[in-house]
Scaffold this motif. Structure first.
Motif, PDB file in Angstrom:
ATOM      1  N   LEU A  43      -3.389   6.815  11.637  1.00 12.00           N
ATOM      2  CA  LEU A  43      -2.162   6.929  12.424  1.00 12.00           C
ATOM      3  C   LEU A  43      -2.459   7.364  13.851  1.00 12.00           C
ATOM      4  CD1 LEU A  43       1.012   7.113  12.571  1.00 12.00           C
ATOM      5  CD2 LEU A  43       0.742   9.509  11.853  1.00 12.00           C
ATOM      6  N   LEU A  44      -3.278   8.410  14.017  1.00 10.60           N
ATOM      7  CA  LEU A  44      -3.565   8.945  15.346  1.00 10.60           C
ATOM      8  C   LEU A  44      -4.516   8.066  16.138  1.00 10.60           C
ATOM      9  CD1 LEU A  44      -3.883  12.714  14.393  1.00 10.60           C
ATOM     10  CD2 LEU A  44      -1.987  11.605  15.591  1.00 10.60           C
ATOM     11  N   ALA A  45      -5.299   7.238  15.448  1.00 11.40           N
ATOM     12  CA  ALA A  45      -6.214   6.317  16.124  1.00 11.40           C
ATOM     13  C   ALA A  45      -5.530   4.992  16.446  1.00 11.40           C
ATOM     14  CB  ALA A  45      -7.455   6.078  15.266  1.00 11.40           C
ATOM     15  N   GLU A  46      -4.245   4.885  16.140  1.00 12.31           N
ATOM     16  CA  GLU A  46      -3.439   3.687  16.399  1.00 12.31           C
ATOM     17  C   GLU A  46      -4.035   2.469  15.693  1.00 12.31           C
ATOM     18  OE1 GLU A  46      -0.714   2.240  20.191  1.00 12.31           O
ATOM     19  OE2 GLU A  46      -2.757   2.899  20.548  1.00 12.31           O
ATOM     20  N   GLY A  47      -4.414   2.690  14.444  1.00 15.41           N
ATOM     21  CA  GLY A  47      -4.953   1.594  13.649  1.00 15.41           C
ATOM     22  C   GLY A  47      -3.969   1.177  12.572  1.00 15.41           C
ATOM     23  N   HIS A  48      -4.457   0.338  11.665  1.00 14.45           N
ATOM     24  CA  HIS A  48      -3.659  -0.123  10.528  1.00 14.45           C
ATOM     25  C   HIS A  48      -4.390   0.275   9.248  1.00 14.45           C
ATOM     26  CE1 HIS A  48      -1.411  -2.366  13.481  1.00 14.45           C
ATOM     27  NE2 HIS A  48      -2.497  -3.012  13.850  1.00 14.45           N
ATOM     28  N   LEU A  49      -3.618   0.564   8.205  1.00 11.09           N
ATOM     29  CA  LEU A  49      -4.187   1.124   6.975  1.00 11.09           C
ATOM     30  C   LEU A  49      -3.954   0.186   5.798  1.00 11.09           C
ATOM     31  CD1 LEU A  49      -5.472   3.682   5.630  1.00 11.09           C
ATOM     32  CD2 LEU A  49      -3.135   4.433   5.160  1.00 11.09           C
ATOM     33  N   LEU A  50      -5.012  -0.034   5.023  1.00  6.84           N
ATOM     34  CA  LEU A  50      -4.937  -0.816   3.793  1.00  6.84           C
ATOM     35  C   LEU A  50      -5.119   0.129   2.611  1.00  6.84           C
ATOM     36  CD1 LEU A  50      -4.787  -3.626   2.443  1.00  6.84           C
ATOM     37  CD2 LEU A  50      -7.283  -3.754   2.637  1.00  6.84           C
ATOM     38  N   ILE A  51      -4.124   0.157   1.721  1.00  7.61           N
ATOM     39  CA  ILE A  51      -4.184   1.017   0.536  1.00  7.61           C
ATOM     40  C   ILE A  51      -4.367   0.107  -0.670  1.00  7.61           C
ATOM     41  CG2 ILE A  51      -3.043   2.852  -0.749  1.00  7.61           C
ATOM     42  CD1 ILE A  51      -1.204   3.260   1.679  1.00  7.61           C
ATOM     43  N   GLU A  52      -5.520   0.213  -1.313  1.00  4.46           N
ATOM     44  CA  GLU A  52      -5.836  -0.686  -2.424  1.00  4.46           C
ATOM     45  C   GLU A  52      -6.028   0.123  -3.700  1.00  4.46           C
ATOM     46  OE1 GLU A  52      -8.743  -4.323  -2.500  1.00  4.46           O
ATOM     47  OE2 GLU A  52      -9.858  -2.576  -3.181  1.00  4.46           O
ATOM     48  N   ASP A  53      -5.299  -0.260  -4.734  1.00  3.73           N
ATOM     49  CA  ASP A  53      -5.486   0.395  -6.030  1.00  3.73           C
ATOM     50  C   ASP A  53      -4.643  -0.308  -7.081  1.00  3.73           C
ATOM     51  OD1 ASP A  53      -6.466   2.326  -7.855  1.00  3.73           O
ATOM     52  OD2 ASP A  53      -6.430   3.835  -6.265  1.00  3.73           O
ATOM     53  N   VAL A  54      -4.829   0.099  -8.320  1.00  4.75           N
ATOM     54  CA  VAL A  54      -4.068  -0.477  -9.425  1.00  4.75           C
ATOM     55  C   VAL A  54      -2.609  -0.052  -9.311  1.00  4.75           C
ATOM     56  CG1 VAL A  54      -6.062  -0.547 -10.949  1.00  4.75           C
ATOM     57  CG2 VAL A  54      -4.635   1.499 -10.909  1.00  4.75           C
ATOM     58  N   PRO A  55      -1.690  -0.769  -9.964  1.00  2.00           N
ATOM     59  CA  PRO A  55      -0.274  -0.403  -9.888  1.00  2.00           C
ATOM     60  C   PRO A  55       0.002   0.989 -10.457  1.00  2.00           C
ATOM     61  CG  PRO A  55      -0.531  -2.645 -10.744  1.00  2.00           C
ATOM     62  CD  PRO A  55      -1.898  -2.033 -10.723  1.00  2.00           C
ATOM     63  N   GLY A  56       0.965   1.664  -9.855  1.00  2.00           N
ATOM     64  CA  GLY A  56       1.483   2.895 -10.432  1.00  2.00           C
ATOM     65  C   GLY A  56       0.806   4.186 -10.022  1.00  2.00           C
ATOM     66  N   VAL A  57      -0.112   4.145  -9.040  1.00  2.00           N
ATOM     67  CA  VAL A  57      -0.809   5.376  -8.655  1.00  2.00           C
ATOM     68  C   VAL A  57      -0.255   5.979  -7.366  1.00  2.00           C
ATOM     69  CG1 VAL A  57      -2.952   4.820  -9.856  1.00  2.00           C
ATOM     70  CG2 VAL A  57      -2.643   4.072  -7.487  1.00  2.00           C
ATOM     71  N   GLY A  58       0.764   5.361  -6.775  1.00  2.00           N
ATOM     72  CA  GLY A  58       1.416   5.968  -5.615  1.00  2.00           C
ATOM     73  C   GLY A  58       1.120   5.313  -4.290  1.00  2.00           C
ATOM     74  N   LYS A  59       0.684   4.056  -4.290  1.00  2.00           N
ATOM     75  CA  LYS A  59       0.375   3.383  -3.019  1.00  2.00           C
ATOM     76  C   LYS A  59       1.612   3.300  -2.128  1.00  2.00           C
ATOM     77  CE  LYS A  59      -1.099  -0.536  -4.737  1.00  2.00           C
ATOM     78  NZ  LYS A  59      -0.788  -0.293  -6.158  1.00  2.00           N
ATOM     79  N   THR A  60       2.699   2.816  -2.696  1.00  2.00           N
ATOM     80  CA  THR A  60       3.923   2.661  -1.909  1.00  2.00           C
ATOM     81  C   THR A  60       4.518   4.018  -1.546  1.00  2.00           C
ATOM     82  OG1 THR A  60       4.356   0.572  -3.054  1.00  2.00           O
ATOM     83  CG2 THR A  60       6.186   1.544  -1.846  1.00  2.00           C
ATOM     84  N   MET A  61       4.407   4.994  -2.438  1.00  2.00           N
ATOM     85  CA  MET A  61       4.903   6.344  -2.142  1.00  2.00           C
ATOM     86  C   MET A  61       4.155   6.960  -0.967  1.00  2.00           C
ATOM     87  SD  MET A  61       7.360   7.096  -4.288  1.00  2.00           S
ATOM     88  CE  MET A  61       7.474   8.814  -4.729  1.00  2.00           C
ATOM     89  N   LEU A  62       2.845   6.713  -0.891  1.00  2.00           N
ATOM     90  CA  LEU A  62       2.054   7.221   0.226  1.00  2.00           C
ATOM     91  C   LEU A  62       2.538   6.619   1.538  1.00  2.00           C
ATOM     92  CD1 LEU A  62      -0.342   8.716   1.501  1.00  2.00           C
ATOM     93  CD2 LEU A  62      -1.808   6.802   0.821  1.00  2.00           C
ATOM     94  N   SER A  63       2.709   5.297   1.547  1.00  2.00           N
ATOM     95  CA  SER A  63       3.134   4.635   2.780  1.00  2.00           C
ATOM     96  C   SER A  63       4.552   5.046   3.169  1.00  2.00           C
ATOM     97  CB  SER A  63       3.039   3.115   2.618  1.00  2.00           C
ATOM     98  OG  SER A  63       3.802   2.665   1.524  1.00  2.00           O
ATOM     99  N   LYS A  64       5.445   5.161   2.187  1.00  3.43           N
ATOM    100  CA  LYS A  64       6.831   5.544   2.492  1.00  3.43           C
ATOM    101  C   LYS A  64       6.916   6.985   2.985  1.00  3.43           C
ATOM    102  CE  LYS A  64       9.716   2.567  -0.421  1.00  3.43           C
ATOM    103  NZ  LYS A  64      10.688   2.562  -1.533  1.00  3.43           N
ATOM    104  N   SER A  65       6.128   7.887   2.398  1.00  2.00           N
ATOM    105  CA  SER A  65       6.193   9.289   2.812  1.00  2.00           C
ATOM    106  C   SER A  65       5.690   9.458   4.240  1.00  2.00           C
ATOM    107  CB  SER A  65       5.397  10.181   1.847  1.00  2.00           C
ATOM    108  OG  SER A  65       4.039   9.781   1.782  1.00  2.00           O
ATOM    109  N   LEU A  66       4.678   8.686   4.633  1.00  2.00           N
ATOM    110  CA  LEU A  66       4.221   8.730   6.022  1.00  2.00           C
ATOM    111  C   LEU A  66       5.309   8.194   6.947  1.00  2.00           C
ATOM    112  CD1 LEU A  66       2.042   9.140   8.181  1.00  2.00           C
ATOM    113  CD2 LEU A  66       1.234   6.830   7.704  1.00  2.00           C
ATOM    114  N   ALA A  67       5.907   7.071   6.559  1.00  2.00           N
ATOM    115  CA  ALA A  67       6.949   6.465   7.396  1.00  2.00           C
ATOM    116  C   ALA A  67       8.138   7.409   7.561  1.00  2.00           C
ATOM    117  CB  ALA A  67       7.388   5.140   6.787  1.00  2.00           C
TER     118      ALA A  67
END
Length: 325
Positions: A43-67
């Motif tokens: 975020l602070l380096a003005e980059g883009h983040l790829l979150i890769e993992d199996v379903p159900g471990v919180g990928k979308t929750m991580l992105s939504k909580s940051l947003a």
């Protein structure tokens, strides 16, 4: 002559805001401090983040909580096989009243764009993100539209072995500054999640702790962090070594080297330093480089993973003695 460095007051402000955002995210994502720190670095380096993992471990929750921690425009795009490129970038629509075409912006016109399950869309739709991620602009019908600053894409993807996924092209992966894997929680964290998430949704309670204007100032502070020539040479040497080894069919690109140094500047600033150490570069090398590398056929057949190969490469590169010159 060295560029001006960030002063102590600036770094103090950055650390305060970063800690507030971190606290927000950790109310939702239990027991993953390293993943949260890597997210803040991007975020602070003005980059883009790829979150890769199996379903159900919180990928979308991580992105939504940051947003939700940032008071800025946020758009979520659910990538599906029938998603069209125009759904992402926007489309020109004919207005009967004015007898002219009007541009209707797509999902990328926001400060934070959450791309959910990005590898479920077709390669044609995935490629709609290429221009906006690299150049922070969108071209539709020969007209170019600039995207607001800050601009960050947080994309989630399932492993390519999962049913109904398309592998991201190399050019797409190379535009993500870092890749993180949330992973399964430890039992204590999973128990804590059951106690807090079954009665209510912590995500709903999150309030913004910063906004787009302050985030732009923090990004500027990171830009002033000093990188000595020996540290720059160290980053270049790491990338060059990935291109020479026979264990990798595809090494790190020059963009990867640039992303590695930018991320190291953010990492140093979060640690309260106005200069980058070689250790900062080494600490981020796997998250920034691994997703861009392809193992050779021989290495893959031998069961060697990309992180293992990269660790060997890092061990072969001499670490500079000086910290700041």
């Amino acid at each position: 002559m060295a560029a001006p460095s960030a002063d102590g007051a600036d770094l103090g402000t950055l650390a305060r805001v970063a800690d507030q955002v971190r606290g927000n995210i950790e109310r939702v994502i239990e027991g993953k401090p390293d993943v949260v720190s890597a997210t803040l670095v991007v975020l602070l380096a003005e980059g883009h983040l790829l979150i890769e993992d199996v379903p159900g471990v919180g990928k979308t929750m991580l992105s939504k909580s940051l947003a939700r921690s940032i008071d800025c425009s946020v758009r979520r795009i659910q990538f599906t096989p029938d998603l069209l490129p125009s759904d992402v970038t926007g489309v020109s629509v004919f207005n009967q009243d004015t007898r002219s075409f009007e541009f209707r912006p797509g999902g990328v016109f926001a400060n934070v764009v959450v791309g959910d399950e990005i590898n479920r869309a077709s390669p044609k739709t995935q490629s709609a993100l290429l221009e906006c991620m690299e150049e922070r602009q969108v071209t539709v019908d020969n007209t170019t539209y600039q995207l607001d600053s800050p601009f960050m894409v947080i994309a989630t993807q399932n492993p390519i072995e999962m049913e109904g996924t398309y592998a991201l092209p190399e050019a797409q992966r190379d535009r993500f500054m870092a890749r993180v894997s949330v992973g399964y929680p430890v039992e204590a964290a999973e128990l804590a999640m059951l106690q807090t998430h079954t009665s209510h949704r912590p995500l709903d309670d999150l309030e913004p702790v910063t906004d787009a204007a302050e985030l732009r100032k923090l990004i500027a502070i990171v830009g002033q962090v000093y990188v000595s020539e020996p540290v720059q040479r160290y980053a270049v040497a790491i990338s060059a070594a990935t291109r020479r080894t026979s264990d990798l069919a595809l090494g790190a690109s020059p963009r990867a080297t640039l992303h590695l140094v930018r991320a190291a500047k953010a990492y140093a600033a979060m640690a309260g330093r106005d200069y980058v150490l070689p250790d900062d570069v080494a600490a981020l090398a796997e998250r920034v480089l691994a997703h861009r590398l392809l193992p050779s056929t021989e290495a893959a057949m031998g069961g060697r993973t990309t992180p293992e190969i990269l660790a060997g490469v890092l061990g072969s590169v001499a670490v500079p003695e000086g910290h700041r010159h």
